[in-house]
Enzyme design. Structure first.
Site, PDB file in Angstrom:
ATOM      1  N   HIS A   1      -2.458  37.835 -28.990  1.00  0.00           N
ATOM      2  CA  HIS A   1      -1.663  39.146 -29.008  1.00  0.00           C
ATOM      3  C   HIS A   1      -2.476  40.462 -28.575  1.00  0.00           C
ATOM      4  O   HIS A   1      -2.353  41.290 -28.061  1.00  0.00           O
ATOM      5  CB  HIS A   1      -0.872  39.420 -29.638  1.00  0.00           C
ATOM      6  CG  HIS A   1       0.224  38.272 -29.586  1.00  0.00           C
ATOM      7  ND1 HIS A   1       1.008  38.764 -28.793  1.00  0.00           N
ATOM      8  CD2 HIS A   1       1.043  37.843 -30.268  1.00  0.00           C
ATOM      9  CE1 HIS A   1       2.200  38.083 -28.453  1.00  0.00           C
ATOM     10  NE2 HIS A   1       2.711  37.360 -29.598  1.00  0.00           N
TER      11      HIS A   1
ATOM     12  N   HIS B   1      -3.318  31.534 -31.564  1.00  0.00           N
ATOM     13  CA  HIS B   1      -1.607  32.436 -31.083  1.00  0.00           C
ATOM     14  C   HIS B   1      -1.571  33.935 -31.149  1.00  0.00           C
ATOM     15  O   HIS B   1      -1.447  34.712 -30.296  1.00  0.00           O
ATOM     16  CB  HIS B   1      -0.647  32.166 -31.227  1.00  0.00           C
ATOM     17  CG  HIS B   1       0.951  32.707 -31.019  1.00  0.00           C
ATOM     18  ND1 HIS B   1       1.945  32.253 -30.007  1.00  0.00           N
ATOM     19  CD2 HIS B   1       1.496  33.796 -31.451  1.00  0.00           C
ATOM     20  CE1 HIS B   1       2.766  32.767 -29.330  1.00  0.00           C
ATOM     21  NE2 HIS B   1       2.193  34.058 -29.977  1.00  0.00           N
ATOM     22  N   GLU B   2      -1.614  34.348 -32.608  1.00  0.00           N
ATOM     23  CA  GLU B   2      -1.751  36.273 -33.002  1.00  0.00           C
ATOM     24  C   GLU B   2      -2.559  36.391 -33.038  1.00  0.00           C
ATOM     25  O   GLU B   2      -3.123  37.757 -32.592  1.00  0.00           O
ATOM     26  CB  GLU B   2      -1.970  36.216 -34.450  1.00  0.00           C
ATOM     27  CG  GLU B   2      -0.123  35.293 -34.651  1.00  0.00           C
ATOM     28  CD  GLU B   2       1.078  35.533 -34.294  1.00  0.00           C
ATOM     29  OE1 GLU B   2       1.195  37.056 -33.638  1.00  0.00           O
ATOM     30  OE2 GLU B   2       1.726  35.010 -33.908  1.00  0.00           O
TER      31      GLU B   2
ATOM     32  N   CYS C   1       6.953  32.112 -28.496  1.00  0.00           N
ATOM     33  CA  CYS C   1       6.876  33.347 -29.050  1.00  0.00           C
ATOM     34  C   CYS C   1       7.779  34.756 -29.551  1.00  0.00           C
ATOM     35  O   CYS C   1       8.845  34.477 -29.244  1.00  0.00           O
ATOM     36  CB  CYS C   1       5.739  34.180 -28.279  1.00  0.00           C
ATOM     37  SG  CYS C   1       5.359  35.677 -28.643  1.00  0.00           S
TER      38      CYS C   1
END
Length: 178
Positions: free
Chosen positions: A144, A140-141, A96
């Protein structure tokens, strides 16, 4: 637009849930997308890493992510959500921009379906799989946006390694080696 500072591991904003964007056509959203694009491009140029970024990483708690995949147009996704996924999971290497010195193995779905809006406010759905490692990147995004970090998806604490060791042993066979 300016390259923005990326918040680093330990910053409390990274653990907060982002709010939905009420109006994707608002010029402030387009400005945010430009800042995200410029920021991830800068990181890619200076570190060799950075294919995507989420608004919370620059301190903006809005549900906006941006993908900058090599050879493809910049792709902003407003209010993205995973609406379906495979029943099986897989292990992949992850890192990241908010903690680029740490690499680890995480659990992800091999394919997902994502619903999102574009900058004109239109809704779209996309199926993401192994091509361009899009499924793992979008997971992953989107994580967030929910205050979830790759470290939370860690498969085994023994898989954690430094960037230097990752590059020495594993980069070639990972999405980061492409």
């Amino acid at each position: 637009m300016p390259v923005r500072e990326i918040l680093q591991l330990g910053h409390p904003v990274l653990r907060q849930a982002a709010q939905p964007v009420a109006d994707p056509t608002d010029p402030a959203v387009a400005a945010l997308v430009t800042d995200l694009s410029d920021t991830v491009a800068h990181w890619r140029e200076t570190t060799g890493y950075g294919r995507a970024i989420a608004a919370p990483q620059i301190g903006v708690l809005q549900r906006v992510i941006l993908l900058r995949l090599p050879g493809r147009p910049v792709w902003p996704l407003i209010n993205p959500s995973i609406i379906d996924h495979s029943s099986e999971t897989m292990e992949v290497w992850d890192a990241c921009l908010s903690f680029l010195s740490i690499f680890m193995r995480v659990t992800r779905y091999p394919w997902i379906r994502v619903r999102y809006q574009d900058l004109q406010g239109s809704w779209h759905e996309t199926h993401a799989g192994a091509e361009d490692d899009l499924a793992e990147l979008l997971q992953h995004e989107i994580d967030h946006l929910d205050g979830i970090l790759a470290l939370d998806r860690l498969t085994d604490v023994k898989s954690i390694c430094s960037r230097q060791e990752f590059e020495r042993q594993f980069k070639t066979d990972s999405p980061y080696g492409r």
